[in-house]
Design a protein around this motif. Structure first.
Motif, PDB file in Angstrom:
ATOM      1  N   THR A  92      -4.305  -9.684  -6.207  1.00 58.07           N
ATOM      2  CA  THR A  92      -3.755  -9.390  -4.883  1.00 58.07           C
ATOM      3  C   THR A  92      -4.358 -10.322  -3.848  1.00 58.07           C
ATOM      4  O   THR A  92      -5.322 -11.045  -4.131  1.00 58.07           O
ATOM      5  N   GLY A 117      -3.912  -2.481  -0.694  1.00 61.30           N
ATOM      6  CA  GLY A 117      -2.534  -2.734  -0.314  1.00 61.30           C
ATOM      7  C   GLY A 117      -2.384  -3.535   0.956  1.00 61.30           C
ATOM      8  O   GLY A 117      -3.230  -3.494   1.847  1.00 61.30           O
ATOM      9  N   THR A 152       0.674  -7.023  -1.432  1.00 62.40           N
ATOM     10  CA  THR A 152       0.774  -6.332  -2.714  1.00 62.40           C
ATOM     11  C   THR A 152       0.104  -4.969  -2.623  1.00 62.40           C
ATOM     12  O   THR A 152      -0.935  -4.835  -1.990  1.00 62.40           O
ATOM     13  N   ILE A 153       0.690  -3.976  -3.274  1.00 59.90           N
ATOM     14  CA  ILE A 153       0.037  -2.677  -3.429  1.00 59.90           C
ATOM     15  C   ILE A 153      -0.408  -2.568  -4.885  1.00 59.90           C
ATOM     16  O   ILE A 153       0.433  -2.560  -5.795  1.00 59.90           O
ATOM     17  N   ASN A 154      -1.702  -2.542  -5.092  1.00 56.26           N
ATOM     18  CA  ASN A 154      -2.256  -2.394  -6.433  1.00 56.26           C
ATOM     19  C   ASN A 154      -2.849  -1.000  -6.589  1.00 56.26           C
ATOM     20  O   ASN A 154      -3.643  -0.555  -5.757  1.00 56.26           O
ATOM     21  N   LYS A 179       3.666   6.052  -4.276  1.00 56.98           N
ATOM     22  CA  LYS A 179       3.605   4.834  -3.455  1.00 56.98           C
ATOM     23  C   LYS A 179       4.805   4.752  -2.519  1.00 56.98           C
ATOM     24  O   LYS A 179       4.671   4.488  -1.311  1.00 56.98           O
ATOM     25  N   GLY A 199       8.369  -0.641  -1.892  1.00 53.78           N
ATOM     26  CA  GLY A 199       7.197  -1.248  -2.508  1.00 53.78           C
ATOM     27  C   GLY A 199       7.097  -2.680  -2.018  1.00 53.78           C
ATOM     28  O   GLY A 199       7.681  -3.029  -0.984  1.00 53.78           O
ATOM     29  N   ASP A 203       3.863  -5.691  -6.637  1.00 52.35           N
ATOM     30  CA  ASP A 203       3.029  -4.521  -6.929  1.00 52.35           C
ATOM     31  C   ASP A 203       2.593  -4.493  -8.390  1.00 52.35           C
ATOM     32  O   ASP A 203       3.346  -4.879  -9.293  1.00 52.35           O
TER      33      ASP A 203
END
Length: 383
Positions: A92, A117, A152-154, A179, A199, A203
């Protein structure tokens, strides 16, 4: 730095640009890791790594993340003393110092979510136009418009009970729903369409369940207690990390412009378009007081309502034959909230009913500009 130890089987560490979770006992892992991803029972670590800065940073190691992911994973693991063949990785541009850790328990069941995120540049809605096409290991660009893919959402989820392989997949589904619910509650717009984001385009997720804890759990959907805990931890963790990374909080989303930015508006363009419907003197006063009007709660509510109703029409829930009545009625709500003169609602509705109504972007925004201007013209009048 040790950030925490949970259910006597995992340790969460942060060092420089990485958060890694060490398994103190065997875990089953499912991940989107490009190298050795999928379902595995032999990993010892799951980590999330900051690969670059959020904007405009394309250094050499970051480039190899796409061109040679095996080499890149090896470089990261070597730097932090992790065995690459025993590690699942997420990458990310988000700051690891803004990670959120949330734990929820019920009886002897525990779920831990560790999330990072960022959604400022890469948030998207499922089904948005794609930018690349993959064939034979190569990615072909589908458009020439510049794309800033950073954002990015990890999500990392850890469960203290063994799960069946099928339940592991279900965890991914449940965590993804959580999410999307977080983005919905924060009204995050897509950067690639006029819709709300579900999203980002990059992701990633990793889920780990502890092995050897008895009969494996088979359910991780919303009806199961496990699914509830997954939903709660991921929802809270994502909202918390976005508040740290992007300053996205419920309070920070109480602005009319927040609900209009997915149509390409910013403060300057919105002010200019509303001002074009006012006299020069009125426009100057409006622009000087834009911020106060923009974050007035009743005005925010009226704008959010008309935008949501436009979505309902676009989705086919409300018939297009009722567009004129719906939009003029809720445009009148905007005018009344700006003026504070709700006894004038019928007049505002009649005034706006003469507008050309439609759910197309230009027509819809013109109605909103007219509604703001109509209310502001009357705000200091004697009506």
């Amino acid at each position: 730095m040790l950030l925490g130890r949970f259910y006597e089987a995992i340790e969460v560490h942060r060092e420089e640009k990485i958060i890694y979770v060490k398994f103190l006992s065997p875990h089953r892992v499912i991940s989107t890791c490009r190298v050795d991803g999928g379902l595995r029972d032999d990993f010892e670590y799951l980590y999330n790594h900051q690969a670059c800065e959020p904007r405009g940073h394309h250094h050499n190691p970051h480039g190899s993340m796409t061109s040679n992911p095996v080499e890149y994973k090896g470089l990261i693991c070597k730097r932090y003393g992790l065995p690459p063949e025993k590690s699942a990785s997420l990458g990310t541009a988000a700051n690891m110092n803004n990670a959120a850790i949330v734990s929820e328990k019920f009886r002897d069941l525990e779920v831990v979510a560790v999330c990072t995120g960022g959604v400022e540049t890469n948030a998207g809605r499922v089904g948005d136009p794609a930018s690349v096409y993959e064939s034979d290991g190569e990615f072909e660009k589908l458009n020439t418009e510049p794309v800033e893919p950073h954002g990015t959402i990890n999500t990392m989820v850890f469960i203290n009970k063994e799960l069946t392989p099928a339940a592991m997949v279900r965890v991914v589904m449940t965590a993804t729903e959580a999410k999307t619910a977080a983005l919905q509650e924060l009204a995050v717009p897509s950067r690639y369409s006029e819709g709300l984001a579900t999203g980002t385009g990059t992701d990633q997720i990793g889920v780990a369940s502890r092995l050897g804890t008895g009969t494996p759990l088979k359910g991780a959907g919303k009806h199961s207690k496990l699914g509830e805990l997954i939903g709660l931890t991921v929802l809270q963790a994502i909202k918390k990390t976005l508040s740290l990374q992007n300053k996205l909080t419920p309070e920070a989303r109480c602005f009319a412009l927040v609900h209009l930015e997915r149509f390409g508006l910013n403060k300057d363009s919105m002010s200019a378009c509303i001002s074009s419907c006012l006299s020069e003197k009125e426009a100057e006063l409006f622009c000087r007081n834009f911020n106060a009007i923009n974050n007035d709660p009743p005005t925010v509510a009226a704008v959010a309502a008309i935008v949501h109703l436009r979505d309902k029409i676009q989705w086919g829930i409300l018939p297009k034959s009722c567009v004129s009545e719906i939009l003029s009625t809720y445009g009148a709500q905007i005018a009344a909230s700006v003026s504070g003169k709700y006894h004038r609602l019928e007049y505002y509705r009649d005034s706006l009913s003469g507008e050309s109504h439609g759910t197309g972007k230009e027509s819809f925004l013109n109605l909103i500009y007219s509604s703001f201007a109509l209310g502001f013209r009357e705000k200091w009048g004697d009506n």
